[in-house]
Design an enzyme around this catalytic site. Structure first.
Site, mmCIF file in Angstrom:
data_model
loop_
_atom_site.group_PDB
_atom_site.id
_atom_site.type_symbol
_atom_site.label_atom_id
_atom_site.label_comp_id
_atom_site.label_asym_id
_atom_site.label_seq_id
_atom_site.Cartn_x
_atom_site.Cartn_y
_atom_site.Cartn_z
ATOM 1 N N HIS A 207 0.810 -1.396 0.058
ATOM 2 C CA HIS A 207 0.059 -0.119 -0.138
ATOM 3 C C HIS A 207 0.823 1.209 0.049
ATOM 4 O O HIS A 207 0.339 2.458 -0.063
ATOM 5 C CB HIS A 207 -1.023 0.093 1.147
ATOM 6 C CG HIS A 207 -0.240 0.329 2.653
ATOM 7 N ND1 HIS A 207 0.651 -0.620 3.187
ATOM 8 C CD2 HIS A 207 -0.119 1.390 3.068
ATOM 9 C CE1 HIS A 207 1.173 -0.225 4.078
ATOM 10 N NE2 HIS A 207 0.943 1.203 4.232
HETATM 11 C C1 UD1 Z 1 -1.781 5.335 6.177
HETATM 12 C C2 UD1 Z 1 -0.478 5.795 6.682
HETATM 13 C C3 UD1 Z 1 0.541 4.840 6.499
HETATM 14 C C4 UD1 Z 1 0.041 3.561 7.062
HETATM 15 C C5 UD1 Z 1 -1.415 3.222 6.259
HETATM 16 C C6 UD1 Z 1 -1.892 1.801 6.998
HETATM 17 C C7 UD1 Z 1 -0.055 8.521 6.737
HETATM 18 C C8 UD1 Z 1 0.764 9.457 6.121
HETATM 19 N N1 UD1 Z 1 -0.174 7.139 6.153
HETATM 20 O O1 UD1 Z 1 -1.654 5.431 4.734
HETATM 21 O O2 UD1 Z 1 1.687 4.962 7.266
HETATM 22 O O3 UD1 Z 1 0.786 2.478 6.607
HETATM 23 O O4 UD1 Z 1 -2.227 4.214 6.873
HETATM 24 O O5 UD1 Z 1 -3.235 1.631 6.215
HETATM 25 O O6 UD1 Z 1 -0.534 8.755 7.767
HETATM 26 N N2 UD1 Z 1 -9.060 5.255 2.433
HETATM 27 C C9 UD1 Z 1 -10.546 4.535 2.234
HETATM 28 N N3 UD1 Z 1 -11.027 4.189 3.519
HETATM 29 C C10 UD1 Z 1 -10.378 4.113 4.600
HETATM 30 C C11 UD1 Z 1 -9.198 5.173 4.557
HETATM 31 C C12 UD1 Z 1 -8.563 5.398 3.540
HETATM 32 O O7 UD1 Z 1 -11.121 4.315 1.150
HETATM 33 O O8 UD1 Z 1 -10.691 3.853 5.505
HETATM 34 C C13 UD1 Z 1 -8.518 5.319 0.922
HETATM 35 C C14 UD1 Z 1 -8.972 6.774 0.677
HETATM 36 O O9 UD1 Z 1 -8.871 6.812 -0.772
HETATM 37 C C15 UD1 Z 1 -7.509 7.589 1.058
HETATM 38 C C16 UD1 Z 1 -6.497 6.613 0.554
HETATM 39 O O10 UD1 Z 1 -7.058 5.251 1.056
HETATM 40 O O11 UD1 Z 1 -7.347 8.835 0.153
HETATM 41 C C17 UD1 Z 1 -5.414 6.799 1.597
HETATM 42 O O12 UD1 Z 1 -5.576 6.825 2.811
HETATM 43 P P1 UD1 Z 1 -4.622 7.612 3.930
HETATM 44 O O13 UD1 Z 1 -4.987 7.451 5.399
HETATM 45 O O14 UD1 Z 1 -4.463 9.095 3.215
HETATM 46 O O15 UD1 Z 1 -3.336 6.862 3.784
HETATM 47 P P2 UD1 Z 1 -2.876 5.176 3.871
HETATM 48 O O16 UD1 Z 1 -2.443 5.042 2.480
HETATM 49 O O17 UD1 Z 1 -4.194 4.581 4.523
#
Ligand code: UD1
Length: 364
Positions: A207
């Protein structure tokens, strides 16, 4: 009565706070331990399922910030968390790990002159292109007390000029959760549900933006998984970020049928999958540690790791972002060339107890 607020935001935070919350129950008469969920992760399968599996109570505060750019997400958390702090005026704030919620809440607390504890401090990948590295460095700079999981953390903090009396080498709370919940894996039905057998499949989680945000990398990853699936079934619980990108680039359907795609998986089923797999391919931080504890072979598709103990003495191998090399090493492992590993010091299931004891007797 003292008041502590622990912060959770994203998936890897929940299993770190669960043992800390449990450990504070022993100090119920003196300490009111509250949980604030920022809502960085919000989907049921990225959040609620973990509260259920980890037997965490419903959070006392839910900020509901959701997704956004780094600035939007960090800013929104700060605005909402400040309201909680002003109303509650806690004696201590606990943050864990390296996600945006970690830095947002520690920065908010430090501006209000409230003391913060950082659990999992001192880890460094030395790659400032990773958002987590920036979050780690900044959080360690402003937190009042630092709890460290492995010895490299002590050295890194010393090299950054951080005073030794702020630093406590306590071990790994994520391993506390793993040890506590391992017996429950006996009740998991996940292997049957996925029609896979113990020690006869490869588990994959990917991811990181560096692996899944560019089309070219994603195509190489799909090739890698397809090639490995010719040897073993591949189980790939897919993170929303990865799924969205595979979809957007139109390559989700290029995966072979022997690559079993699933939604994100809850904690008990996931540790069941780690425990029973033959090999893991990952870019996660926590999974490098969990596989080392369990003695499971792990290949990390990243150029750096902030958890060097998993490579130095554990079962982890770092192959860089070279997908050809990842395939070669994976095939070697599947052919029997396994890396022997040992469990790092103080990864014994008692870290949260040590943290609660230090906080209640020394820091409050
Ligand atoms: C975040 C953390 C990363 C961690 C990861 C674990 C930061 C900078 N990154 O990355 O260190 O390893 O979590 O999962 O804090 N989304 C959903 N549903 C959710 C959450 C996210 O669909 O419940 C999608 C959204 O499109 C979002 C994307 O995932 O834009 C990324 O989510 P985000 O929390 O920004 O970062 P992660 O890649 O999950």
């Amino acid at each position: 009565m003292k008041k502590i607020i622990s912060v959770v935001g994203a998936r890897p935070n929940f299993m770190k706070i669960a043992p800390i919350h449990r450990a504070f129950q022993k100090y119920k008469e003196e300490i009111n331990h509250l949980i604030c969920h920022t809502g960085q992760h919000y989907d049921e399968r990225m959040s609620k399922i973990f509260f259920d599996d980890l037997e965490l109570p419903k959070p006392d505060f839910y900020l509901g910030v959701g997704s956004g750019s780094h600035a939007e997400q960090t800013g929104a958390i700060m605005i909402e968390f400040e309201k909680v702090l002003l109303k509650e005026n806690p004696d201590l704030i606990i943050v864990v790990g390296d996600v945006n919620s970690t830095i947002a809440c520690s920065l908010t607390a430090s501006k209000l002159l409230l003391p913060t504890v950082h659990v999992e401090a001192g880890l460094r990948s030395f790659d400032r292109k990773m958002p987590e590295e920036i979050n780690r460095i900044l959080t360690d700079t402003i937190a009042k007390y630092l709890f460290v999981t492995e010895k490299s953390g002590i050295i890194n903090l010393k090299n950054e000029g951080i005073s030794e009396d702020k630093v406590f080498f306590v071990g790994n709370v994520m391993i506390d959760s793993l040890i506590h919940f391992l017996p429950k894996t006996m009740t998991s039905k996940i292997l049957d549900q996925l029609k896979i057998e113990t020690k006869n499949y490869v588990l994959v989680t990917l991811h990181r933006p560096s692996n899944v945000d560019e089309k070219e990398n994603l195509i190489s990853l799909v090739n890698l998984l397809n090639n490995i699936s010719l040897k073993r079934k591949v189980v790939f619980p897919i993170h929303p970020r990865t799924k969205n990108n595979l979809d957007a680039f139109g390559i989700l359907s290029s995966l072979n049928p022997d690559v079993i795609l699933t939604d994100p998986i809850g904690y008990i089923d996931f540790i069941t999958l780690i425990k029973n797999c033959e090999l893991i391919l990952t870019d996660s931080g926590g999974i490098q540690e969990e596989s080392t504890y369990l003695g499971v072979q792990c290949i990390t598709i990243r150029t750096t790791t902030e958890r060097p103990v998993t490579v130095d003495i554990g079962t982890n191998q770092l192959v860089g972002d070279d997908y050809i090399k990842a395939e070669q090493v994976a095939i070697e492992v599947l052919n029997g060339k396994r890396k022997q590993g040992k469990i790092p010091e103080k990864w014994d299931g008692k870290t949260a107890e040590r943290i609660a004891e230090i906080i209640s007797y020394k820091l409050l």
